[in-house]
Design an enzyme around this catalytic site. Sequence first.
Site, PDB file in Angstrom:
ATOM      1  N   TYR A 113       2.996  10.281   0.644  1.00 34.21           N
ATOM      2  CA  TYR A 113       3.997   9.877   1.349  1.00 34.21           C
ATOM      3  C   TYR A 113       5.369  10.043   0.789  1.00 34.21           C
ATOM      4  O   TYR A 113       5.698   9.606  -0.269  1.00 34.21           O
ATOM      5  CB  TYR A 113       3.889   8.339   1.417  1.00 34.21           C
ATOM      6  CG  TYR A 113       2.623   7.539   2.044  1.00 34.21           C
ATOM      7  CD1 TYR A 113       1.842   8.386   3.046  1.00 34.21           C
ATOM      8  CD2 TYR A 113       2.325   6.154   1.660  1.00 34.21           C
ATOM      9  CE1 TYR A 113       0.680   7.738   3.640  1.00 34.21           C
ATOM     10  CE2 TYR A 113       1.046   5.778   2.244  1.00 34.21           C
ATOM     11  CZ  TYR A 113       0.486   6.600   3.179  1.00 34.21           C
ATOM     12  OH  TYR A 113      -0.612   5.985   3.654  1.00 34.21           O
TER      13      TYR A 113
ATOM     14  N   LYS B  43      -3.701   5.876  -3.132  1.00 34.13           N
ATOM     15  CA  LYS B  43      -4.631   6.715  -2.740  1.00 34.13           C
ATOM     16  C   LYS B  43      -5.137   7.839  -3.688  1.00 34.13           C
ATOM     17  O   LYS B  43      -4.219   8.380  -4.647  1.00 34.13           O
ATOM     18  CB  LYS B  43      -4.590   7.124  -1.355  1.00 34.13           C
ATOM     19  CG  LYS B  43      -4.151   5.935  -0.485  1.00 34.13           C
ATOM     20  CD  LYS B  43      -3.996   6.433   1.000  1.00 34.13           C
ATOM     21  CE  LYS B  43      -3.632   5.069   1.752  1.00 34.13           C
ATOM     22  NZ  LYS B  43      -2.367   4.388   1.651  1.00 34.13           N
TER      23      LYS B  43
ATOM     24  N   ASP C 249       0.911  -1.291   0.094  1.00 33.06           N
ATOM     25  CA  ASP C 249      -0.002  -0.068   0.001  1.00 33.06           C
ATOM     26  C   ASP C 249       0.828   1.122   0.040  1.00 33.06           C
ATOM     27  O   ASP C 249       1.712   1.250   0.633  1.00 33.06           O
ATOM     28  CB  ASP C 249      -0.698  -0.047   1.313  1.00 33.06           C
ATOM     29  CG  ASP C 249      -1.492   1.373   1.234  1.00 33.06           C
ATOM     30  OD1 ASP C 249      -2.577   1.564   0.455  1.00 33.06           O
ATOM     31  OD2 ASP C 249      -1.247   2.198   2.209  1.00 33.06           O
TER      32      ASP C 249
ATOM     33  N   VAL D  41      -1.630  -0.478  13.520  1.00 31.65           N
ATOM     34  CA  VAL D  41      -1.801  -1.317  14.598  1.00 31.65           C
ATOM     35  C   VAL D  41      -1.169  -1.221  16.000  1.00 31.65           C
ATOM     36  O   VAL D  41      -1.586  -1.610  17.009  1.00 31.65           O
ATOM     37  CB  VAL D  41      -1.948  -2.675  14.241  1.00 31.65           C
ATOM     38  CG1 VAL D  41      -2.967  -3.200  13.146  1.00 31.65           C
ATOM     39  CG2 VAL D  41      -0.556  -3.072  13.845  1.00 31.65           C
ATOM     40  N   PHE D  42       0.085  -0.537  15.778  1.00 27.70           N
ATOM     41  CA  PHE D  42       0.686   0.039  17.329  1.00 27.70           C
ATOM     42  C   PHE D  42       0.214   1.318  17.482  1.00 27.70           C
ATOM     43  O   PHE D  42       1.126   1.845  18.685  1.00 27.70           O
ATOM     44  CB  PHE D  42       2.048   0.036  16.736  1.00 27.70           C
ATOM     45  CG  PHE D  42       2.923  -1.442  16.466  1.00 27.70           C
ATOM     46  CD1 PHE D  42       2.494  -2.630  17.108  1.00 27.70           C
ATOM     47  CD2 PHE D  42       3.785  -1.603  15.382  1.00 27.70           C
ATOM     48  CE1 PHE D  42       3.062  -3.773  16.998  1.00 27.70           C
ATOM     49  CE2 PHE D  42       4.346  -2.830  15.221  1.00 27.70           C
ATOM     50  CZ  PHE D  42       3.874  -3.994  15.854  1.00 27.70           C
ATOM     51  N   ASN D  43      -0.675   1.955  17.061  1.00 24.27           N
ATOM     52  CA  ASN D  43      -1.347   3.190  17.681  1.00 24.27           C
ATOM     53  C   ASN D  43       0.059   4.402  17.820  1.00 24.27           C
ATOM     54  O   ASN D  43       0.233   4.716  18.768  1.00 24.27           O
ATOM     55  CB  ASN D  43      -2.058   3.038  18.829  1.00 24.27           C
ATOM     56  CG  ASN D  43      -3.355   2.479  18.590  1.00 24.27           C
ATOM     57  OD1 ASN D  43      -3.692   1.336  19.141  1.00 24.27           O
ATOM     58  ND2 ASN D  43      -4.235   3.264  18.024  1.00 24.27           N
TER      59      ASN D  43
END
Length: 339
Positions: free
Chosen positions: A56, A82, A51, A233-235
């Site tokens: 970026y 995106k 992705d 997912v690790f915030n």
Amino acid sequence: MKTRRIGRTALEVTEYSFGTAPLGGLYRPCPRDVGIATLQAAWDHGIRYFDTAPHYGFGHAERYVGDFLRDKPEDSYVLSTKVGRLLAPVPKHQIPNVGFVDPLPFKLVYDYSYDGIMRSVDFSYARLGLNRIDILYVHDIGVYTHGREVNDHYVKQLRDGGYKALDQLKSSGAIKAFGLGVNEVPACLDMMADIDIDVILMAGRYSLLDRSAVEELLPLCEKRSTSITAGGVFNSGILATGAVPGAHFDYTPATDEVLDKVRAMEALAAERGRPLAQFALQFPLHHSAVASVIIGTAKPDSLDRNMALTKEELPASSFARFEPHTLVAPPLGDTAVRE
């Protein structure tokens, strides 16, 4: 590596995927050789879903990804990028500072219209040097990024023409799926009220710590056969580093409340003799709506370390003990949280 299907499409993605924001120089530089080496490490671990986004590094990440994938067999990988941000050239002293180190010399122009999305796709093809994009995500539409008043304008753009562009691209076979790439649940619920989407890249709102997507969004996704690709997912790092001084949650320094919750989670993980990061990486895949967990890094050794935590699958029953220490994001106000 196991694969899962995206929505009702025929497209399948690996359960773990590679996110390229760090390759764009997010918070620290990423030289080309390091970026390519990290992509190769992902490939060697069996990851076949990549992705990226124009945002970026203002094109850096798309260039690295395209250069890496160009000699791979066409049907051997899945690629998403995106739409919603166009890049306009500017003098170097006018390059905006939004967290990327040494980005390419562009500024961001938000455009969620029909023409804006079509132009964005053409520009991505050129940066990637590839003739194929599998999934398009509408990037960062929502109050979280824009504030309410400005976002109302962008939502109108998307509803009046942007959605038509996405539907045409999918109907023509140019893409296989489309959806939203956002950091907030309300934007997804609003859009899904009257628009069918295949997939949501949800960053940070379905994690071991932040369960904002649980009450409404995940049941709706199951009902509508909309997949989730779980990012962040690790915030923002705290579930990987633990509650150390300077730990970040949701892109800012963690509050005392969040630090206390993570300390409690670390203790539970230690009782099982495992790092908290292992639970954080595997947790989202235990929901049927989740198709993939996105891992983002710009260091091959960091990717190796994370992928080692995926080799032994944890049972679904091992996550219940963390629930008392979870949180839900507070309601959004009218101003942007993160630009």
